[in-house]
Design a protein around this motif. Structure first.
Motif, PDB file in Angstrom:
ATOM      1  N   ALA A 610      24.130 -24.180 -47.925  1.00 27.66           N
ATOM      2  CA  ALA A 610      23.934 -25.282 -47.091  1.00 27.66           C
ATOM      3  C   ALA A 610      22.264 -25.364 -47.103  1.00 27.66           C
ATOM      4  O   ALA A 610      21.335 -24.480 -47.135  1.00 27.66           O
ATOM      5  CB  ALA A 610      24.306 -24.897 -45.812  1.00 27.66           C
ATOM      6  N   THR A 611      22.072 -26.683 -47.061  1.00 31.84           N
ATOM      7  CA  THR A 611      20.592 -27.189 -47.104  1.00 31.84           C
ATOM      8  C   THR A 611      19.848 -26.775 -45.505  1.00 31.84           C
ATOM      9  O   THR A 611      20.606 -26.943 -44.666  1.00 31.84           O
ATOM     10  CB  THR A 611      20.330 -28.498 -47.419  1.00 31.84           C
ATOM     11  N   ARG A 612      18.718 -25.718 -45.596  1.00 29.84           N
ATOM     12  CA  ARG A 612      18.151 -25.385 -44.496  1.00 29.84           C
ATOM     13  C   ARG A 612      16.575 -25.518 -44.826  1.00 29.84           C
ATOM     14  O   ARG A 612      16.209 -25.041 -45.848  1.00 29.84           O
ATOM     15  CB  ARG A 612      18.634 -24.018 -44.068  1.00 29.84           C
ATOM     16  N   ALA A 613      15.777 -25.989 -44.031  1.00 23.07           N
ATOM     17  CA  ALA A 613      14.289 -25.987 -43.937  1.00 23.07           C
ATOM     18  C   ALA A 613      13.704 -24.510 -44.013  1.00 23.07           C
ATOM     19  O   ALA A 613      14.203 -23.663 -43.249  1.00 23.07           O
ATOM     20  CB  ALA A 613      13.545 -26.568 -43.007  1.00 23.07           C
ATOM     21  N   ALA A 614      12.824 -24.269 -44.927  1.00 19.23           N
ATOM     22  CA  ALA A 614      11.992 -22.774 -44.637  1.00 19.23           C
ATOM     23  C   ALA A 614      11.604 -22.844 -43.491  1.00 19.23           C
ATOM     24  O   ALA A 614      10.766 -23.555 -42.913  1.00 19.23           O
ATOM     25  CB  ALA A 614      11.270 -22.914 -46.007  1.00 19.23           C
ATOM     26  N   ASP A 615      11.670 -21.551 -42.790  1.00 18.44           N
ATOM     27  CA  ASP A 615      11.099 -21.184 -41.622  1.00 18.44           C
ATOM     28  C   ASP A 615      10.155 -20.037 -41.588  1.00 18.44           C
ATOM     29  O   ASP A 615       9.764 -19.518 -42.656  1.00 18.44           O
ATOM     30  CB  ASP A 615      12.217 -20.985 -40.539  1.00 18.44           C
ATOM     31  N   PHE A 616       9.542 -19.692 -40.361  1.00 20.02           N
ATOM     32  CA  PHE A 616       8.621 -18.583 -40.304  1.00 20.02           C
ATOM     33  C   PHE A 616       9.051 -17.280 -40.884  1.00 20.02           C
ATOM     34  O   PHE A 616       8.479 -16.623 -41.708  1.00 20.02           O
ATOM     35  CB  PHE A 616       8.237 -18.258 -38.913  1.00 20.02           C
ATOM     36  N   PHE A 617      10.445 -16.891 -40.824  1.00 15.91           N
ATOM     37  CA  PHE A 617      10.809 -15.870 -41.097  1.00 15.91           C
ATOM     38  C   PHE A 617      11.187 -15.731 -42.778  1.00 15.91           C
ATOM     39  O   PHE A 617      11.225 -14.746 -43.180  1.00 15.91           O
ATOM     40  CB  PHE A 617      12.320 -15.351 -40.420  1.00 15.91           C
ATOM     41  N   ASP A 618      11.474 -16.959 -43.424  1.00 18.68           N
ATOM     42  CA  ASP A 618      11.545 -16.833 -44.602  1.00 18.68           C
ATOM     43  C   ASP A 618      10.174 -16.661 -45.397  1.00 18.68           C
ATOM     44  O   ASP A 618      10.202 -15.647 -46.336  1.00 18.68           O
ATOM     45  CB  ASP A 618      12.060 -18.443 -45.165  1.00 18.68           C
TER      46      ASP A 618
END
Length: 797
Positions: A610-618
């Motif tokens: 699923a498409t998911r925006a890169a976040d702090f934890f990535d």
């Protein structure tokens, strides 16, 4: 430096093809950056004469023209507003293929048969002018191929000249080099004096000899400024990248491009009294020809009359004395400005000019009068008028001291046993006067060679004429032992490869950035540049984030949806404690940093995830992977450029090494980004360190895994819990059997108090000598829970 090949060959025409000419120029130090054609490929276009023009019976904006193409009369429908009987224009015959692959075919236009097309300059790919037909000279031969008539098979050279090649900033200077390289004869220039027809003079005083060493000029009256410049001149100017403006301006630009001699034409009627060459004064203002009004000071040279400043010396004229189509009397000026007095002045005002580019490198001071005569002859031949006598004021010229070159020294530096005859021949072909003094060659540089100062300059002249490509390739004689790489350090390349393996792409940006952006992202104490190369690059960067964000914006403007970039480089901070050394500058700390940026989805859109925006934890995981066994710690902290709730200070041990977080919402809005990127920046000196591997026995016994759910206050950070667990294991005697500790879950909600949360940790326990029993595992877990309870107020859930 841009010029058409035919212009160059009019002075020196070696038996070389265009490609050979480009190669020899490049190998001689005049790098040919690009060779292009005047016009794109097309064929079937001839010179035609419009014999008659009639209105189209069914269209107000179309005309039916009877055209003589040299092979007969043709009827052609045309919509150009400037079509009229008697003009000669390009005509594309049926079957012709124009630029872009457009084929001309006979067709009916509103019921009238059209056997061809009359062309504009844009339709032939010559320019963007589409206002009307390209009108040719009245004597253009009817029926002749347009490529032959307009010399459209000519090549255009673009040279990337280094600052030492001031003598090559004119076509004749390049021809002089070609003659030396090829041995082909060079057309010698002669500038016979123009006899004065009037006695008028304009008084000139040089008050700043350190600004101007020579000033030549003359009055010319009765010129026709409306006279058109000849087609051959306009053609050469356009192919050299200059737009034709008016005859007087075109003549000045033409001589500059041909002889590297900038000059200026004043409207004599607009000059008040006499002229003075001096340094500027604080508070003075000048409106330039480009429409820009600048503030002057004592560091800028000017030409002024008795009431105001009229010109920025050696850079650009002023609007107040600019020639126009109504000008009838002019003052023609050619001067020698000292290079150090011109260098950097134009860039202070965020622009550059062809004149400044030449004067700051050095223009021949010996030819001002000769070039005034040449300019005068062109003006009188094209615009008419009568010239006054030439005034020539000399306050001081560069001294050309003889330079001695030892033959043995030259052979040692070049690495080739050149004979004395070959060296003498090289100087003769370069037109450098040379006399022998024993084994020394004593050369007196010509007035136009500002680059010849020391012995090594002469060695360079010899070898570049002899041919760099002929130098033998030999291995170095000096020993080059491999230096041992400490096992506790790794190279920068290994770190770059690790980031590239995590789908980041490396970028390399300038160390110069805009002060406004750097102040938003960095410390706000950036080091300003005295001579910035551009207005938006006026300070040394204090963070790598500015360059990465500009890269992101450039990619977004090109509709990129996923951007992952990194850069390794130095940043610059004021530091009074930094002392000058081989690799340091007094008062400036230059730590090397590594920064990265992630924007858009974690992975490209696909069916398997699923498409998911890169976040702090990535991004945090990406950063952790770079440190390997030296696990960094993340401490909640606020950075002015990062989101207050999504930022952290990065620590290795107790040392702060950088920052990680999402861009601040206010900056995101100000920079017009659709979403906030996640960034990190860490010090390179800690990142390159790595623990030396130590042997540890691999246990043959099964591990014991225990999960603990600990309830603690929601203000207690996960990192603090891990720190306490590790500290407790270090104190408990049996703590060595715990091989790994990891937080794997967080819970908030039903069953917990308002300001509580539950963190679940997993313990891996194993011994190398025996199988662990339940009792000792229970004792260890109990001691650990007891310690955490006392330190953090935690309890088992």
């Amino acid at each position: 430096m841009k010029f058409p090949e035919r212009w160059l060959r009019s002075f020196c025409n070696p038996d070389w093809t265009t490609d050979q000419l480009a190669d020899r120029l490049t190998m001689a130090g005049l790098e040919v950056e690009e060779v292009g054609t005047v016009a794109p490929p097309f064929g079937g276009v001839v010179v035609a004469e419009v014999r008659s023009v009639a209105r189209h019976p069914d269209a107000d904006k179309l005309s039916v023209c009877e055209v003589d193409t040299g092979s007969g009369m043709r009827s052609i429908v045309c919509g150009a507003p400037n079509v009229r009987a008697g003009i000669r224009v390009p005509c594309a015959l049926p079957g012709a293929v124009l630029p872009g692959g457009f084929e001309i075919k006979p067709m009916k236009m509103r019921g009238v048969q059209s056997d061809g097309m009359l062309c504009s300059a844009r339709e032939l790919g010559l320019s963007e002018d589409h206002s009307g037909l390209l009108v040719l000279a009245p004597d253009a031969p009817i029926g002749r191929d347009i490529r032959e008539v307009l010399q459209l098979d000519d090549s255009v050279f673009l040279l990337k000249l280094t600052p030492n090649l001031a003598h090559c900033f004119g076509v004749y200077g390049i021809a002089r080099e070609v003659s030396a390289l090829s041995g082909a004869p060079l057309t010698e220039l002669a500038f016979p004096p123009v006899p004065p027809g009037i006695d008028d003079r304009l008084p000139v005083r040089i008050s700043a000899p350190d600004l101007c060493g020579r000033f030549s000029g003359r009055v010319i009256r009765g010129v026709n400024a409306k006279a058109p410049a000849p087609d051959w001149m306009k053609q050469r100017l356009e192919r050299a990248g200059q737009r034709s403006i008016s005859a007087l301006v075109d003549i000045s630009n033409y001589v500059m491009l041909e002889l590297a001699r900038p000059s200026h034409v004043f409207d004599l009627a607009k000059i008040h009294g006499s002229l003075e060459v001096r340094w500027g004064r604080a508070g003075e203002r000048l409106e330039l020809l480009n429409g820009q009004t600048i503030e002057l000071d004592e560091a800028v040279g000017v030409i002024a009359d008795q009431t105001q400043v009229e010109s920025l010396a050696g850079i650009m004229g002023g609007e107040s004395t600019a020639v126009s189509l109504d000008t009838t009397d002019i003052y023609l000026e050619a001067a020698f400005w000292w290079p150090q007095a011109i260098a950097g002045r134009a860039r202070r005002y965020n622009f550059s000019t062809d004149a400044a580019q030449r004067f700051e490198r050095g223009v021949d001071p010996a030819t001002t009068v000769a070039h005034i005569e040449y300019l005068t002859r062109l003006i009188l031949d094209i615009c008419g008028g009568q010239a006054g006598p030439v005034d020539d004021i000399v306050t001081g010229l560069p001294e050309r001291k003889p330079i001695a070159m030892r033959g043995t020294r030259a052979r040692k530096l070049i690495g080739v046993e050149l004979s004395d005859a070959e060296i003498e021949q090289a100087f003769a072909r370069l037109r450098l006067p040379c006399v022998r003094d024993g084994e020394r060659f004593v050369v007196t540089p010509p007035s136009y060679r500002f680059d010849l100062q020391i012995e090594e300059d002469l060695v360079e002249e010899v070898v570049r004429l002899w041919g760099y490509e002929r130098l033998p390739v030999r291995p170095p004689r000096a020993a080059s032992p491999m230096r041992a790489q400490p096992e506790g350090r790794r190279g920068l390349l290994a770190i770059k490869r690790a980031l590239a393996a995590r789908d980041y792409q490396e970028v390399i940006n300038y160390s110069f950035v805009g002060s406004e952006l750097d102040a938003l992202l960095g410390s706000g104490q950036a080091i300003p540049l005295l001579n910035p190369i551009a207005a938006q690059m006026d300070v040394m960067r204090t963070t790598l984030w500015g360059g990465l964000i500009e890269n992101l914006r450039a990619n977004l403007n090109r509709r990129a949806s996923r951007v992952r970039l990194f850069e390794a480089g130095a940043v610059f901070h004021r530091d009074p404690g930094t002392h000058a050394g081989p690799l340091t500058v007094e008062g400036i700390h230059q730590p090397r940093m590594l920064a990265a940026l992630a924007f858009g989805p974690v992975v490209d859109e696909q069916w398997g995830q699923a498409t998911r925006a890169a976040d702090f934890f990535d991004v945090k995981a990406d950063l952790q992977s770079l440190y390997g066994a030296r696990a960094p710690r993340f401490e909640r902290a606020e950075h002015p450029a990062l989101h207050p709730g999504r930022s952290a200070r990065v620590l290795v041990g107790e040392k702060a090494v950088g920052w990680i977080g999402s861009l601040h919402p206010a900056l995101q809005q100000r920079l017009e980004l659709p979403q906030a990127p996640v960034l990190f920046e860490v010090a390179m000196d800690v990142l390159v360190e790595r623990p030396v591997p130590v042997f540890q026995e691999v246990s043959r016994f099964p591990p014991v895994v225990r999960d603990l759910a600990l309830v603690l206050g929601e203000s207690i950070e996960a990192q603090r819990l891990l720190d306490e667990v590790r500290a407790a294991l270090a104190e408990i005697p049996s703590g060595t059997i715990v091989k790994n500790v990891r937080i794997f879950d967080e819970y908030r909600g039903k069953g917990l108090e308002n300001k509580e949360k539950s963190l679940a940790i997993r313990l891996w326990m194993q011994d190398t000598q025996r199988t662990l029993n339940d009792a000792e595992v229970a004792d260890l877990v109990g001691a650990l829970v007891d310690r955490i309870g006392r330190k953090l107020g935690a309890r088992l859930r």
